[in-house]
Scaffold this motif. Structure first.
Motif, PDB file in Angstrom:
ATOM      1  N   ALA A   1       0.820  -1.220   0.000  1.00  0.00           N
ATOM      2  CA  ALA A   1       0.000   0.000   0.000  1.00  0.00           C
ATOM      3  C   ALA A   1       0.847   1.260   0.000  1.00  0.00           C
ATOM      4  N   ASP A   2       2.050   1.191   0.624  1.00  0.00           N
ATOM      5  CA  ASP A   2       2.906   2.370   0.678  1.00  0.00           C
ATOM      6  C   ASP A   2       3.798   2.517  -0.549  1.00  0.00           C
ATOM      7  N   GLY A   3       3.591   1.636  -1.539  1.00  0.00           N
ATOM      8  CA  GLY A   3       4.357   1.726  -2.773  1.00  0.00           C
ATOM      9  C   GLY A   3       5.626   0.906  -2.785  1.00  0.00           C
ATOM     10  N   SER A   4       6.007   0.346  -1.641  1.00  0.00           N
ATOM     11  CA  SER A   4       7.210  -0.490  -1.589  1.00  0.00           C
ATOM     12  C   SER A   4       6.901  -1.883  -2.141  1.00  0.00           C
ATOM     13  N   THR A   5       7.956  -2.595  -2.485  1.00  0.00           N
ATOM     14  CA  THR A   5       7.801  -3.949  -3.007  1.00  0.00           C
ATOM     15  C   THR A   5       8.107  -4.954  -1.911  1.00  0.00           C
ATOM     16  N   GLU A   6       7.248  -5.925  -1.756  1.00  0.00           N
ATOM     17  CA  GLU A   6       7.453  -6.959  -0.749  1.00  0.00           C
ATOM     18  C   GLU A   6       7.337  -8.328  -1.393  1.00  0.00           C
ATOM     19  N   LEU A   7       7.995  -9.286  -0.784  1.00  0.00           N
ATOM     20  CA  LEU A   7       7.967 -10.656  -1.274  1.00  0.00           C
ATOM     21  C   LEU A   7       6.932 -11.442  -0.482  1.00  0.00           C
ATOM     22  N   VAL A   8       5.982 -12.031  -1.174  1.00  0.00           N
ATOM     23  CA  VAL A   8       4.908 -12.769  -0.527  1.00  0.00           C
ATOM     24  C   VAL A   8       5.083 -14.259  -0.816  1.00  0.00           C
ATOM     25  N   SER A   9       5.083 -15.061   0.232  1.00  0.00           N
ATOM     26  CA  SER A   9       5.242 -16.508   0.105  1.00  0.00           C
ATOM     27  C   SER A   9       3.906 -17.205   0.287  1.00  0.00           C
ATOM     28  N   GLU A  10       3.616 -18.138  -0.588  1.00  0.00           N
ATOM     29  CA  GLU A  10       2.399 -18.942  -0.475  1.00  0.00           C
ATOM     30  C   GLU A  10       2.772 -20.415  -0.586  1.00  0.00           C
ATOM     31  N   GLU A  11       2.244 -21.211   0.326  1.00  0.00           N
ATOM     32  CA  GLU A  11       2.545 -22.637   0.337  1.00  0.00           C
ATOM     33  C   GLU A  11       1.385 -23.415  -0.270  1.00  0.00           C
ATOM     34  N   TYR A  12       1.709 -24.371  -1.125  1.00  0.00           N
ATOM     35  CA  TYR A  12       0.713 -25.188  -1.803  1.00  0.00           C
ATOM     36  C   TYR A  12       1.013 -26.666  -1.561  1.00  0.00           C
ATOM     37  N   ALA A  13      -0.032 -27.452  -1.387  1.00  0.00           N
ATOM     38  CA  ALA A  13       0.124 -28.903  -1.393  1.00  0.00           C
ATOM     39  C   ALA A  13       0.097 -29.363  -2.850  1.00  0.00           C
ATOM     40  N   VAL A  14       0.886 -30.381  -3.164  1.00  0.00           N
ATOM     41  CA  VAL A  14       0.954 -30.901  -4.532  1.00  0.00           C
ATOM     42  C   VAL A  14      -0.086 -31.992  -4.699  1.00  0.00           C
ATOM     43  N   LEU A  15      -0.909 -31.854  -5.720  1.00  0.00           N
ATOM     44  CA  LEU A  15      -1.987 -32.803  -6.000  1.00  0.00           C
ATOM     45  C   LEU A  15      -1.567 -33.690  -7.163  1.00  0.00           C
ATOM     46  N   ASP A  16      -1.549 -35.009  -6.958  1.00  0.00           N
ATOM     47  CA  ASP A  16      -1.169 -35.883  -8.070  1.00  0.00           C
ATOM     48  C   ASP A  16      -2.387 -36.233  -8.914  1.00  0.00           C
ATOM     49  N   ARG A  17      -2.169 -37.025  -9.955  1.00  0.00           N
ATOM     50  CA  ARG A  17      -3.235 -37.312 -10.912  1.00  0.00           C
ATOM     51  C   ARG A  17      -4.400 -38.088 -10.295  1.00  0.00           C
ATOM     52  N   SER A  18      -4.150 -38.748  -9.158  1.00  0.00           N
ATOM     53  CA  SER A  18      -5.218 -39.496  -8.487  1.00  0.00           C
ATOM     54  C   SER A  18      -5.924 -38.671  -7.429  1.00  0.00           C
ATOM     55  N   GLY A  19      -5.527 -37.409  -7.296  1.00  0.00           N
ATOM     56  CA  GLY A  19      -6.155 -36.541  -6.309  1.00  0.00           C
ATOM     57  C   GLY A  19      -5.546 -36.628  -4.933  1.00  0.00           C
ATOM     58  N   ARG A  20      -4.407 -37.327  -4.806  1.00  0.00           N
ATOM     59  CA  ARG A  20      -3.757 -37.454  -3.503  1.00  0.00           C
ATOM     60  C   ARG A  20      -2.860 -36.256  -3.232  1.00  0.00           C
ATOM     61  N   MET A  21      -2.758 -35.888  -1.949  1.00  0.00           N
ATOM     62  CA  MET A  21      -1.840 -34.835  -1.554  1.00  0.00           C
ATOM     63  C   MET A  21      -1.331 -35.120  -0.149  1.00  0.00           C
ATOM     64  N   GLN A  22      -0.210 -34.495   0.191  1.00  0.00           N
ATOM     65  CA  GLN A  22       0.347 -34.601   1.533  1.00  0.00           C
ATOM     66  C   GLN A  22       0.175 -33.259   2.232  1.00  0.00           C
ATOM     67  N   LEU A  23      -0.484 -33.280   3.382  1.00  0.00           N
ATOM     68  CA  LEU A  23      -0.590 -32.053   4.164  1.00  0.00           C
ATOM     69  C   LEU A  23       0.775 -31.717   4.758  1.00  0.00           C
ATOM     70  N   PRO A  24       1.137 -30.439   4.829  1.00  0.00           N
ATOM     71  CA  PRO A  24       2.400 -30.064   5.480  1.00  0.00           C
ATOM     72  C   PRO A  24       2.468 -30.615   6.902  1.00  0.00           C
ATOM     73  N   ALA A  25       3.632 -31.106   7.277  1.00  0.00           N
ATOM     74  CA  ALA A  25       3.800 -31.722   8.597  1.00  0.00           C
ATOM     75  C   ALA A  25       3.419 -30.763   9.719  1.00  0.00           C
ATOM     76  N   SER A  26       3.710 -29.462   9.527  1.00  0.00           N
ATOM     77  CA  SER A  26       3.373 -28.489  10.564  1.00  0.00           C
ATOM     78  C   SER A  26       1.861 -28.388  10.762  1.00  0.00           C
ATOM     79  N   PHE A  27       1.088 -28.546   9.680  1.00  0.00           N
ATOM     80  CA  PHE A  27      -0.371 -28.504   9.778  1.00  0.00           C
ATOM     81  C   PHE A  27      -0.881 -29.737  10.522  1.00  0.00           C
ATOM     82  N   VAL A  28      -0.305 -30.881  10.183  1.00  0.00           N
ATOM     83  CA  VAL A  28      -0.719 -32.134  10.825  1.00  0.00           C
ATOM     84  C   VAL A  28      -0.457 -32.068  12.329  1.00  0.00           C
ATOM     85  N   ASP A  29       0.703 -31.564  12.710  1.00  0.00           N
ATOM     86  CA  ASP A  29       1.049 -31.471  14.129  1.00  0.00           C
ATOM     87  C   ASP A  29       0.178 -30.445  14.849  1.00  0.00           C
TER      88      ASP A  29
END
Length: 332
Positions: A271-299
């Motif tokens: 908003a102040d005009g500066s540039t910031e780096l934004v990180s987004e985490e995604y789970a990888v979905l395979d062709r069968s619809g399976r994914m692994q939840l991040p270990a930190s989420f599981v815990d």
């Protein structure tokens, strides 16, 4: 998932990424070949020792675009080094698809595999002693791959090219020194120059900063970023170093022989005009619809055995399996 901003030198990272993409497009000769420079589909690697089978890769999927700089992370035994050995032509997969720059790695003859390793890919080992011949100077080490590949242009051209690459990675002053006269960081930067001496399409680095302190490791990684930006070489780095993993636009995590999640970093204007780096985490979905939840989420939610799923109009809710019907729901 929630996006978090990081205080990083974003303009530099964004500019390097843009330059790398431009160089990669030039290397592709103007053809639409920017996607799928490295493709793994259902990749399997099984090792057999004394009648015991160990499955190192269990149907791994991965796509890396031409000109990307990607970090691959994972715990010891997750399969990341096995993946790197396969992609670099040092090992052969058991099943699945593994393709690099239109080379089918499951169908290479010995002669074609040698050609692939000599001209299409470069490799940097973690151990500094494995990357350089101790009785040659830094410049001679860089010249050697060109001589073995029979590159035209003669000795003078090879010498000029070697000096140019050493300057590019910041160790031009080491040209006439032997490895024993170099620090660990200088050796690794020379190794990067050696790895790209034959102008490969892809550079693989296995824990290139693993034996270095933080400041020296940053110099080595800066050399990899420079090579990526200036030459358009696709760079894949396997690392445990979180400082390295957070300096790339894409980090891929491997768990139990499969890609489990990705972190993508994008530059956004605040908003102040500066540039910031934004990180987004995604789970990888395979062709069968399976994914692994991040270990930190599981815990964090103590997820065990099974979870409850609810399909909402624009997302899927994941809840502990023992949550009662009257319990308030929250997204995982």
């Amino acid at each position: 998932m929630t996006a978090t901003a990081e205080s990083t030198a974003v303009p530099d990272l964004a500019e390097l990424q843009q330059r790398a993409a431009h160089r990669a497009a030039e290397r592709a000769g103007g053809r639409d070949r920017l996607r799928g420079h490295i493709v793994c589909d259902g990749l399997v690697r099984i090792f057999k020792t004394d009648g015991v089978e160990v499955v190192a890769l269990q149907g791994l999927d991965l796509v890396i675009d031409r000109g990307e700089l990607v970090a691959i992370v994972g715990a010891s035994g997750s399969g990341k080094s096995t993946l790197l050995n396969i992609l670099s032509g040092l090992d052969t997969p058991t099943a699945g698809i593994a393709r690099v720059a239109d080379y089918d790695l499951l169908a290479l003859s010995n002669r074609r595999r040698l050609s692939y390793r000599r001209g299409v890919v470069g490799f940097v080992w973690q151990q500094t002693g494995r990357n350089l011949l101790p009785y040659l100077t830094a410049r001679e080490n860089v010249e050697l791959p060109m001589r073995l590949a029979g590159r035209s242009g003669g000795r003078r051209a090879r010498r000029a090219r070697a000096q140019e690459l050493l300057e590019m990675v910041g160790v031009g002053y080491c040209a006439d020194r032997r490895p024993g006269q170099l620090s660990g960081g200088e050796q690794q930067r020379c190794a990067v120059a050696v790895a790209v001496a034959n102008d490969p399409e892809v550079l693989f680095a296995d824990e290139p900063t693993g034996e270095l302190d933080e400041a020296t490791g940053a110099e080595v990684f800066a050399a990899l970023r420079t090579i990526n930006a200036e030459l358009g070489v696709t760079v894949v780095v396997v690392t445990h170093d979180q400082a390295v993993a957070t300096q790339v636009r894409r980090t891929v995590a491997i768990r139990d022989g499969r890609t489990s999640s990705e972190v993508r970093r994008t530059a956004r204007v605040a908003a102040d005009g500066s540039t910031e780096l934004v990180s987004e985490e995604y789970a990888v979905l395979d062709r069968s619809g399976r994914m692994q939840l991040p270990a930190s989420f599981v815990d964090a939610l103590s997820l065990r055995d099974r979870v409850r799923l609810d399909l909402e109009p624009d997302h899927v809710q994941v809840r502990p399996g023992d949550v009662g019907a009257g319990t308030e729901r929250s997204d995982a």
